[in-house]
Structure formats: structure tokens, C-alpha cells
Write an enzyme that holds these catalytic residues in place. Structure first.
Site, PDB file in Angstrom:
ATOM      1  N   LYS A 176       8.052   2.288   4.088  1.00 17.78           N
ATOM      2  CA  LYS A 176       7.928   1.016   4.822  1.00 17.78           C
ATOM      3  C   LYS A 176       8.568  -0.037   3.927  1.00 17.78           C
ATOM      4  CE  LYS A 176       6.160  -2.580   5.587  1.00 17.78           C
ATOM      5  NZ  LYS A 176       6.905  -3.871   5.606  1.00 17.78           N
ATOM      6  N   GLU A 251       1.936  -1.372  -7.964  1.00 19.38           N
ATOM      7  CA  GLU A 251       2.752  -2.184  -8.879  1.00 19.38           C
ATOM      8  C   GLU A 251       2.690  -3.599  -8.333  1.00 19.38           C
ATOM      9  OE1 GLU A 251       4.033  -0.955 -11.515  1.00 19.38           O
ATOM     10  OE2 GLU A 251       4.278   1.189 -11.164  1.00 19.38           O
ATOM     11  N   CYS A 285       8.773  -9.279 -10.550  1.00 14.14           N
ATOM     12  CA  CYS A 285       7.368  -9.147 -10.965  1.00 14.14           C
ATOM     13  C   CYS A 285       7.225  -9.356 -12.456  1.00 14.14           C
ATOM     14  CB  CYS A 285       6.854  -7.768 -10.571  1.00 14.14           C
ATOM     15  SG  CYS A 285       7.872  -6.427 -11.184  1.00 14.14           S
ATOM     16  N   GLU A 386       1.153 -16.767  -9.806  1.00  8.72           N
ATOM     17  CA  GLU A 386       2.529 -16.271  -9.764  1.00  8.72           C
ATOM     18  C   GLU A 386       3.335 -17.092  -8.754  1.00  8.72           C
ATOM     19  OE1 GLU A 386       3.268 -12.470  -7.834  1.00  8.72           O
ATOM     20  OE2 GLU A 386       4.572 -11.925  -9.501  1.00  8.72           O
TER      21      GLU A 386
END
Ligand code: NAP
Ligand code: MG
Length: 491
Positions: A176, A251, A285, A386
Site C-alpha cells: 500500500k 519505522e 524521518c 516533528e
């Protein structure tokens, strides 16, 4: 728009239009349409997973000898390399990264298939010491149907990192991709077909995560989900996994500290800090988004860094001189702008950027300037949350204890960067900083042979590395009786 112009998707090896809503994917630098497709529907999810399960049971992929599966994976690597320029250009248009970066991502995807091909054909199983009249073995088998759910920031590389070990382990895989960057996953499925992967062992289902990703995750035939994305979605997936007792790897996000000690080589540190936060427009990330600089060199270092950031070449992703392209979308840029406003409202001072670049080149794309903010405390919002954009917060530190306490004061623990010439301090910090990945006098370098992952809210489990394949396999103990006489009773 006629249906012939719509891109088909891959449902257990059948290439046809998705049953979901029609949508466009756009080039973030100009807003122009790159492709139009129909998302997968929940019915397509069912068909893909049933088809994958059938392929797992009947296609023989799981039963092939490891070197035979490896041969297909080597061929996939080769086909990616043969088509590398076309794939890099498509990825540039799919997510707006500069062409130099997308070329590197395509090369890394090929390297990933090559690496897991060799991991597959060299994987050893163990004969363990027996404690009775039997032989004991610890062996590995495919799980069945596994899922890969990926974000939009590095499509071909993050998809390869999941598809390659999943296939190497003998599984059928359902992918996906992020709704807004579906094209590289679809190209990888075409390449898998061409390389001779038996039909049904790969599906690529574009669509909304909350619908398609959720349906995949909850499906009883899905034995594992390997997810890369944000922490809140990761937590949601882990909750579903807990109900199903399904294995997951996550992750997730980060707010990674980069530290510059007073003895650092400043040329290297300035270049490394800039690359760490501003490459990929900070949509990474492992972006080094919190900077701590020794107070004694703070002013000099910041002056150099600000000058460097202001001279970065922001612009056309197709130009090999470009260092920073647009952000992924207008809405993501709005989120980055919102964070910058919060930072300034909390008392931060702008040292660089803080706005959109001006000029006709930038009118239609979602560009944003490399931004540096100082004057905040590590506890302030934009030092804790973040942003996933080209925004660096910089703070001075006093002494190692102060540095370690501040750097570790985060819910995230994905990566850390250390710039120093003092090898003892480097080692001390590398051990003291809480992070799944530490770079010393370098940053954002990757090797497929080194396991990668985060601690705390940055994730669970590891990807990559020779043993990365084992995450997609079940371990089985076999006891093989060798006794001359019938088993005695309860010895
Ligand atoms: P995201 O919103 O979490 O999306 C990641 C993927 O999950 C997308 O395919 C998304 O679909 C799907 N998804 C969303 N909701 C879901 C649900 N309820 N169930 C199943 N799947 C669902 O993350 P993003 O905004 O695309 O990417 C940015 C985040 O990824 C950042 O936090 C970044 O740090 C993280 N990231 C981590 C790593 C790492 O290796 N640690 C690498 C890259 C990025 P949609 O396309 O519909 O959103
Ligand atoms: Mg998203």
C-alpha cells in the site's frame, strides 16, 4: 479523460483499474498532473489478499530453493538498473525530489534487491545441540501473505526495503504505497512480473491509508505488516496487530539531534548539518532537525551555517544543480508554515528562510526556503514535534551533561549526529545518545547491510541487514527422533 488513459493497478498479478475513486497524482514543482488512476477499493483489497494467499499456497514461490528465489531477485535488481534513468525521472515527478536524489534512490532500490538475493541464497539454518536421542534443527519458513505500507518521501527505496526481504523469505506481498505517490510501487510490480515472479505474489494497492491500509492491516490472512510512516498511524497499526497477534515493524518519525562540539572540523560540520536537515527538503524521518552547538563556537558556527543555508540552490528538481526541490504538497507546506509561526510565537528568532522563495519559477510549486530558528528552549513545541520540512532549530549547550540531557529529551529516538575531532568524546556521546542510528562526522549515510530502526516513539523492529529477511519468516524447531527403543515414560 477516457478510461484508456487511467493507470491500472496490480491486484494479485491482474493489471486493471482500481475499483475506488479516481484521482490525479501531481508534480509538486508545478502542480501538473503526472498520472490519473482509480484507487483500490476495499473489494480490491479482498481480491488481492485472496489472490496472494492462493499464490502462496499454489504458485510454488515459497517452496523454491533459496538460490532459485534469489535468481528472480537478482533479475529484478538488473531490470531496475536497466530502467534506472526512466525510473528516476518518474520518481522526480511523482514526489518532486531533485533528480540527483531520485537517481540515488533508484540505485539503492536495485542494491536492496541484490543484497536480499544474496542474503536469501546464503541464509543458514541451524542444527542445535541435542539433549536426547534426537536431532534438533531450527529452520525458517515463509509467513504467507505480508503487507508493506509506505510513505511518500522516498517511494522506490522504502518499497524495495520491504518487498525484497518479503519475497526473499518466500512470501506473497501486498503493497500500500502512499496515496499521493503510487507510481514507483506500480513500476516495481511491473518489474517483478517481468523478472518472472510467479503471478499473485505481488499486489500494489494505491488509496487512502485510513481505508485501504486499514483494511489490509485488519485482514486475517495478513501475517505481518511492515510500516513506515508517522508515529500516530504506527501506534494505530500496532493496536490492530495486538488484537490479531500479528508481527509488525514500525519505522516512524524523528526529531533527531545533531551536536557540534567545539573541536569539530567546522567545514565538515557546516556541510553535514545542512545536508542532514535540508536535503530532501527536510522530508526525511532521520532529518537532523535539532542542532546543539557548543556555546564557545556558537556564534561563528551559526554565522557560517546561515550563510550556507541562504546559498542553497532551491528550484527545479530536473536541474542537476538543484539542492532542494519543493515540498510534497501545498497542504504539507501549510503545515510547515504553521510550525514556523508557532516557533516565532514562542519567542524564536529567524536566522534564515521562514518564507516561500520568490520568482515565477516558484509560483506553482510548494516551495519553501531552508529555515533556521534560534532562541528557543528544547522543551518548546517546534523542538519537540516533528515538522518533516526544511526547518532547523538551533541551540547552544554548556558541557557534556547539559548536551546529553537536552539531546535525549525527546519522545523520539531515531538518529543522532556527532561532529568532533575527539575520538573519546565521539564514543562517549555515541553511547550516551538515545537513538537507533548514530552518525559520527558524517550524516544521513545508509548501507543496506546495516540494520536500521528507531527507539521509543521512533519505531519497533529493524529493517535491512543480512538478517532483515528473518522478520518475514517464521522460525520452526524440528526434533527428529533417533532413538533405538520406544520413548521411555517421562525421563
Ligand atoms: P503517514 O500518514 O503515517 O502515512 C504512511 C502510510 O500509511 C501511507 O501509505 C498512508 O496512507 C498509510 N496510512 C495512513 N493511515 C493509515 C491507517 N489507518 N492504516 C494503515 N495505513 C495508513 O505518514 P506520511 O505523512 O505519509 O509520512 C511522513 C511520516 O513518515 C513522518 O512522520 C516520517 O518521519 C515517517 N517516516 C519514517 C521513516 C523511517 O524509516 N523511520 C521513513 C520515512 C518516513 P496515505 O497515503 O493515505 O496517507
Ligand atoms: Mg499521510
Amino acid at each position: 479523460m477516457t478510461t484508456t488513459e487511467l493507470r491500472p493497478i496490480c491486484i494479485a498479478g491482474n493489471w486493471r483499474l482500481g475499483g475506488g475513486v479516481q484521482y490525479d497524482t501531481c508534480y509538486p514543482a508545478t502542480g501538473e498532473v503526472v498520472a490519473t488512476l482509480n484507487a483500490a477499493s476495499v473489494g480490491d483489497v479482498e481480491e488481492a489478499i485472496q489472490g496472494a494467499h492462493k499464490a502462496y499456497l499454489e504458485s510454488g514461490w515459497a517452496q523454491r530453493k533459496p538460490h532459485e528465489r534469489a535468481a528472480v531477485l537478482y533479475r529484478i535488481a538488473q531490470l531496475i538498473r536497466e530502467r534506472s534513468e526512466e525510473l528516476a525521472q518518474l520518481q522526480r515527478r511523482d514526489n518532486g525530489k531533485p533528480i540527483n536524489e531520485t537517481r540515488a534512490l533508484v540505485a539503492s532500490a536495485a542494491g536492496t534487491f541484490q543484497f536480499f538475493a544474496s542474503a536469501c541464497e546464503t541464509l543458514e539454518e541451524t542444527i542445535t545441540p541435542p539433549r536426547g536421542d534426537y536431532m534438533t534443527m531450527s529452520i525458517y519458513e515463509a509467513m504467507g501473505v505480508v503487507a508493506a505500507i509506505t510513505p511518500w518521501n522516498s517511494p522506490i527505496a522504502s518499497e524495495a526495503q520491504k518487498i525484497a526481504p518479503a519475497l526473499a523469505g518466500g512470501n506473497a506481498v501486498v503493497v500500500k504505497p502512499a496515496e499521493i505517490t503510487p507510481l514507483m510501487g506500480l513500476e516495481l510490480a511491473r518489474i517483478c512480473d517481468e523478472a518472472g515472479l510467479p503471478k499473485g505474489n505481488i499486489s500494489v494497492l494505491p488509496g487512502k491509508g485510513s481505508v485501504i491500509g486499514d483494511a489490509i492491516t485488519r485482514h486475517p490472512l495478513i501475517r505481518r505488516v511492515s510500516f513506515t510512516g508517522g508515529t500516530s498511524v504506527g501506534r494505530h497499526i500496532a493496536q490492530i496487530a495486538a488484537e490479531k497477534l500479528m508481527s509488525v515493524s514500525l519505522e516512524l518519525g524523528g526529531k533527531s539531534p545533531t551536536v557540534v562540539l567545539e573541536d569539530a572540523d567546522l567545514d565538515h560540520a557546516v556541510a553535514g548539518v545542512m545536508y542532514g536537515i535540508f536535503s530532501s527538503s527536510g522530508e526525511s524521518c532521520i532529518a537532523g532537525s535539532r542542532l546543539f552547538v557548543a556555546r564557545s563556537i556558537y556564534k561563528e558556527f551559526m554565522d557560517r551555517l546561515v550563510k550556507g543555508a541562504q546559498s542553497l540552490r532551491v528550484g527545479d528538481p530536473s536541474d542537476t544543480a538543484t539542492q532542494m526541490g519543493p515540498l510534497i504538497s501545498q497542504s504539507h507546506r501549510a503545515s510547515v508554515e504553521h510550525y514556523v509561526k508557532i516557533g516565532l510565537d514562542e519567542g524564536g528568532q529567524l536566522r534564515a528562510g521562514g518564507s516561500r522563495p520568490k520568482g515565477t519559477l516558484y509560483d506553482k510549486g510548494s516551495f519553501y526556503l531552508p529555515t533556521i530558528i534560534e532562541g528557543l528552549k528544547n522543551s518548546d513545541t517546534i523542538c519537540q514535534e516533528e515538522i518533516f520540512g526544511p526547518v532547523l532549530v538551533a541551540m547552544p549547550f554548556d558541557g557534556m551533561d547539559d548536551l546529553i540531557a537536552q539531546a535525549n529529551d525527546s519522545v523520539y529516538a531515531l538518529a543522532a549526529g556527532i561532529w568532533t575531532r575527539d575520538y573519546k568524546k565521539a564514543w562517549h556521546l555515541a553511547r550516551a545518545l538515545k537513538a537507533g542510528n548514530v552518525w559520527i562526522n558524517t550524516y544521513k549515510q545508509f548501507s543496506i547491510s546495516t540494520p536500521f530502526g528507531g527507539w521509543r516513539d521512533s519505531g519497533l523492529g529493524r529493517e535491512k541487514g543480512r538478517l532483515g529477511i528473518l522478520q518475514y519468516m517464521e522460525q520452526k524447531a524440528v526434533y527428529w527422533g533417533m532413538n533405538e527403543k520406544p520413548l521411555p515414560w517421562a525421563n
